[in-house]
Design an enzyme around this catalytic site. Structure first.
Site, short mmCIF file in Angstrom:
data_model
loop_
_atom_site.label_atom_id
_atom_site.label_comp_id
_atom_site.label_asym_id
_atom_site.label_seq_id
_atom_site.Cartn_x
_atom_site.Cartn_y
_atom_site.Cartn_z
N GLU A 123 0.79 -1.23 0.00
CA GLU A 123 0.00 0.00 0.00
C GLU A 123 0.82 1.28 0.00
O GLU A 123 0.49 2.23 0.71
CB GLU A 123 -0.93 -0.03 1.22
CG GLU A 123 -0.23 0.05 2.60
CD GLU A 123 0.24 -1.28 3.16
OE1 GLU A 123 0.47 -2.22 2.38
OE2 GLU A 123 0.42 -1.38 4.39
N HIS A 133 -8.09 -4.40 -0.81
CA HIS A 133 -7.27 -4.45 0.41
C HIS A 133 -6.31 -3.27 0.48
O HIS A 133 -6.27 -2.55 1.48
CB HIS A 133 -6.51 -5.78 0.45
CG HIS A 133 -5.63 -5.94 1.64
ND1 HIS A 133 -6.03 -6.60 2.78
CD2 HIS A 133 -4.37 -5.50 1.89
CE1 HIS A 133 -5.04 -6.56 3.67
NE2 HIS A 133 -4.02 -5.91 3.15
N GLU A 134 -5.56 -3.06 -0.58
CA GLU A 134 -4.55 -1.98 -0.55
C GLU A 134 -5.23 -0.62 -0.45
O GLU A 134 -4.72 0.28 0.23
CB GLU A 134 -3.62 -2.06 -1.76
CG GLU A 134 -2.90 -3.40 -1.96
CD GLU A 134 -2.28 -4.00 -0.70
OE1 GLU A 134 -1.90 -3.23 0.20
OE2 GLU A 134 -2.18 -5.24 -0.62
N HIS A 165 -6.02 0.24 3.10
CA HIS A 165 -4.90 0.72 3.92
C HIS A 165 -4.84 2.25 3.96
O HIS A 165 -4.22 2.82 4.86
CB HIS A 165 -3.57 0.19 3.38
CG HIS A 165 -3.19 -1.16 3.92
ND1 HIS A 165 -3.04 -1.40 5.26
CD2 HIS A 165 -2.93 -2.33 3.29
CE1 HIS A 165 -2.68 -2.68 5.43
NE2 HIS A 165 -2.62 -3.26 4.26
N GLU A 185 -3.37 -4.45 9.54
CA GLU A 185 -3.83 -5.51 8.64
C GLU A 185 -5.21 -6.07 9.00
O GLU A 185 -5.98 -6.45 8.12
CB GLU A 185 -2.79 -6.63 8.56
CG GLU A 185 -1.45 -6.19 7.97
CD GLU A 185 -1.52 -5.66 6.53
OE1 GLU A 185 -2.54 -5.87 5.85
OE2 GLU A 185 -0.55 -5.01 6.10
N ASP A 220 9.66 -9.01 10.19
CA ASP A 220 9.30 -9.91 9.08
C ASP A 220 9.13 -11.35 9.57
O ASP A 220 8.42 -12.14 8.96
CB ASP A 220 10.36 -9.87 7.97
CG ASP A 220 10.23 -8.62 7.07
OD1 ASP A 220 9.22 -7.90 7.19
OD2 ASP A 220 11.15 -8.36 6.27
N TYR A 279 -3.88 -10.49 10.14
CA TYR A 279 -4.95 -10.31 9.15
C TYR A 279 -6.24 -10.97 9.62
O TYR A 279 -7.28 -10.33 9.74
CB TYR A 279 -4.56 -10.96 7.82
CG TYR A 279 -3.41 -10.32 7.11
CD1 TYR A 279 -3.63 -9.50 6.00
CD2 TYR A 279 -2.10 -10.51 7.52
CE1 TYR A 279 -2.59 -8.90 5.33
CE2 TYR A 279 -1.04 -9.91 6.86
CZ TYR A 279 -1.29 -9.11 5.76
OH TYR A 279 -0.25 -8.51 5.11
N1 BES Z 1 1.24 -4.32 3.80
C1 BES Z 1 1.01 -5.62 3.30
C2 BES Z 1 2.26 -6.29 2.81
C3 BES Z 1 3.37 -6.38 3.83
C4 BES Z 1 3.13 -6.63 5.16
C5 BES Z 1 4.66 -6.23 3.40
C6 BES Z 1 4.19 -6.70 6.06
C7 BES Z 1 5.70 -6.30 4.30
C8 BES Z 1 5.47 -6.54 5.63
C9 BES Z 1 -0.04 -5.62 2.20
O1 BES Z 1 -1.07 -4.71 2.39
C10 BES Z 1 -0.71 -6.95 2.20
O2 BES Z 1 -1.31 -7.26 3.17
N2 BES Z 1 -0.63 -7.70 1.12
C11 BES Z 1 -1.30 -8.95 0.98
C12 BES Z 1 -2.57 -8.73 0.18
C13 BES Z 1 -3.72 -9.58 0.55
C14 BES Z 1 -4.00 -9.70 2.01
C15 BES Z 1 -4.97 -9.16 -0.18
C16 BES Z 1 -0.39 -9.92 0.27
O3 BES Z 1 0.65 -9.49 -0.24
O4 BES Z 1 -0.66 -11.09 0.25
ZN ZN Z 2 -2.29 -5.31 4.01
#
Ligand code: BES
Ligand code: ZN
Length: 633
Positions: free
Chosen positions: A289, A313-314, A317, A336, A392, A400
């Site tokens: 996002e 989703h994005e 955010h 999340e 990470d 989520y």
């Molecule tokens: N912000 C996250 C991706 C992220 C989280 C990157 C933590 C690094 C560290 C992004 O919004 C996300 O949740 N992406 C999901 C999308 C899905 C839940 C629709 C993904 O990449 O799977």
């Molecule tokens: Zn996310």
């Protein structure tokens, strides 16, 4: 009586203080960042400087500590005067503290601008550099960053914590006519010579945390989507020229509608631009996002709009994460969980409540799968990170899905959407633009419902919520068994049960029409259910593939589930799974497949990974290497 949030630094728990920053962000805060970079494509580095405008939060402040990782620091200045600094020893993952000694101590409220001249290095963990043959046209190099959670510090010295939000401006020079994009609004493009050397100016006038600073550069084009009249924002997409048509078709209608729906549910969109950049296959996430410019994997361009929920989703955010932020990664679920909750409300507007329930069904399976393999510390909604622990590591479906389920549970407990949507709006209004802890969220929740016309009853119900279990409990599933309407999932479950019974190999009763009426999400639900049964014999897996064409589907969500089932069954599908995974940079897809390949055919897993290691973004490369127990440089 209106609610006065208390934004204090007197955090109630040690996890409210960010454990993943080396900066002294409680003593001085960044207000604005000025970035000046020149991209050096040959050396794969950025060269230049940043200026940090900072405000002291206390009297007699003598030093500033910033995060940095694999940076080559050359000079630190205040008002054009060279200042003393020191770079601490490297702490694994955290990087090195850059300590700047102030020539004159600062008092509370005083502002100072620090200019740091430096370059990034090829070890930079945020930026993936692609060779021309890793792009669509094959003609030009490409680069893109991924800063969340703590990789911004490998692009610039900064206070790399979600607790601090600042505006930013950037001037970036690139060559060869290659386009540069940043996570802000484009202000200017200046030609510097005849050979395609240009300077791009961007501005982000809304305060954002460091992890939303993002850059991409390469052969890129832009197209505006269908936009709505009378709005002060617009949507569009950036892609490599050869990807534009498909990407545009897939998202041109939904994107602006999603933003509008989200606005109706929360508050006006405040970032002016909402563009999506579709990256090459190596992008390690489904979506990211970055402010004004969501980064997305091209695998969501499925051709049937089956993965537009990633964009919902994005977009969400923009309010949760980019709007209301988390004070530390321990409270990441506020980003999340709330985002997933809103994403599903947006999808509900177009697809209905049953579809929303189905999304929770899919999410629940993902949650339970993760809870089964996770260290108990990461099963909690509020994660108690150790000092200098890599956020990470705690990445999973828990923030989520446990988060979104907790909110769904509260929605049901507090009188349904009729009460919960107005509450959500008040939550956004109260905290937008700040970074908060779970306690601050809860305090406002109690306050809001205390003032409600049914306040007495709703407060009583809130009092009965098992807060400790929800926020700090672990275990293999949710602490309350939340049920979802099974109208759309029942046929999927029935079909899975029928396959389970056919494990002796008698598949005469199946036909390709079994899943003809299924949406792709229903096919996912069917495969998720099938996976919960005992491992199927390879012969049955082969029939499943032959009948439904699962091994050759272009839908990565379906292919992932199929390969999970197949790789648990035996080595028969190892070769085709290996072939599938070598261009799946999204960690959601490549990590489980590599992990299972490694269990079934460890030599093949390692060989394939090492051969293709350069394809993956540095973050994914490191994670897969760790999963497989191999070393890459
Ligand atoms: N912000 C996250 C991706 C992220 C989280 C990157 C933590 C690094 C560290 C992004 O919004 C996300 O949740 N992406 C999901 C999308 C899905 C839940 C629709 C993904 O990449 O799977
Ligand atoms: Zn996310």
């Amino acid at each position: 009586m209106s609610f006065t949030p208390h934004f204090s630094n007197n955090y109630s728990s040690p996890f409210d203080k960010d454990q993943a920053t080396l900066s002294n962000y409680l003593e001085i805060i960044t207000k604005h960042i000025n970035i000046n970079w020149e991209i050096n494509w040959n050396e794969k580095i950025f060269n230049g400087n940043v200026e940090l405008k900072m405000e002291s939060k206390k009297n007699d402040l003598n030093e500033i500590k910033l995060d940095s990782s694999f940076l080559n620091i050359k000079k630190v200045e205040i008002d054009n005067k060279i200042i003393e600094y020191s770079l601490g020893d490297r702490i694994e993952v955290m990087g090195q503290a850059l300590t700047i000694t102030l020539p004159k101590s600062l008092n509370k409220g005083e502002i100072v601008t620090i200019k740091i001249t430096y370059s990034t290095t090829p070890q930079c963990t945020a930026v993936g550099w692609l060779e021309p043959n890793q792009t669509k046209s094959g003609k030009n190099p490409y680069l893109y960053s991924q800063a969340q959670a703590i990789h911004a510090r490998s692009m610039l010295p900064c206070q790399d914590t979600p607790a601090i939000k600042s505006t930013y401006e950037a001037k970036v020079i690139s060559e060869r006519g290659l386009e540069v994009l940043l996570s802000g609004q484009r202000k200017n493009v200046k030609e510097l010579n005849q050979n395609g050397k240009r300077e791009f100016t961007y501005s982000q006038p809304v305060g954002i945390p460091s992890y939303l600073i993002a850059i991409a550069a390469g052969e890129l084009t832009h197209k505006s989507f269908d936009n709505l009249k009378g709005r002060n924002w617009s949507t569009g997409c950036w892609t490599e020229p050869l990807n534009m048509d498909k990407a545009y078709q897939e998202f041109k209608e939904d994107t602006a509608n999603f933003v509008k729906t989200a606005e109706d549910l929360t508050s006006p969109y405040k970032f002016g631009v909402y563009d999506i950049l579709f990256l090459p296959e190596s992008f390690p996430y489904g979506g990211m996002e970055n402010s004004c410019l969501t980064f997305a994997t091209p695998t969501i361009i499925a051709g049937d709009k089956s993965q537009v929920d990633v964009v919902a989703h994005e977009i969400s955010h923009s309010w949760f994460g980019n709007g209301i932020g988390c004070a530390s990664w321990s409270h990441f679920w506020l980003n999340e969980g709330w985002t997933t909750y809103l994403e599903r409300l947006i999808m509900r507007e177009t697809h209905g409540e049953l579809d929303r329930q189905l999304s929770y069904t899919v999410g629940r399976r993902g949650l339970v799968g993760d809870l089964e393999r996770l260290n108990p510390r990461f099963q909690k909604l509020v994660i108690e990170y150790k000092e200098h622990e890599d956020p990470d590591e705690g990445y999973s479906q828990v923030p989520y899905e446990k988060g979104a389920n907790f909110l769904l549970y509260l929605e049901r407990t507090l009188g349904g959407l009729e009460n919960f949507i107005p509450y959500m709006k008040d939550y956004v209004r109260t905290f937008e633009g700040t970074s908060i802890t779970t306690d601050q969220w809860r305090e406002h929740l109690f306050h809001y419902f205390g003032q409600h016309k049914d306040g007495e009853e709703l407060t009583r119900r809130l009092g009965k919520v098992d807060w400790d279990e929800w926020l700090h409990g672990g275990g293999p599933d949710l602490c309350v068994d939340i049920e979802y309407d099974d109208t759309l999932s029942k046929a999927c479950y029935d079909l899975a049960a029928k396959w389970d019974k056919a494990r002796n190999g008698d598949v005469a009763g199946f036909s390709k029409d079994d899943i003809k009426e299924f949406s792709s999400t229903q096919t996912v639900v069917f495969l998720d259910k099938l996976e919960t049964y005992d491992t199927l014999p390879p012969k049955v897996v082969a029939s499943l593939d032959k009948l439904y064409g699962l091994g050759s589907t272009g839908n990565a969500e379906i292919a992932l589930r199929f390969y999970e089932i197949a790789l648990k069954s035996g080595p028969e599908y190892a070769e085709s799974a290996a072939k599938w995974v070598i261009n799946k940079g999204r960690m959601k897809f490549c990590r489980p497949v590599f992990r299972l390949l490694n269990e079934q055919t460890p030599e093949l897993a390692k060989k394939i990974f090492l051969k293709h290691a350069n394809f993956y973004h540095p973050i994914a490369r490191k994670m897969i290497a760790k999963d497989l127990g191999v070393k890459v440089d």
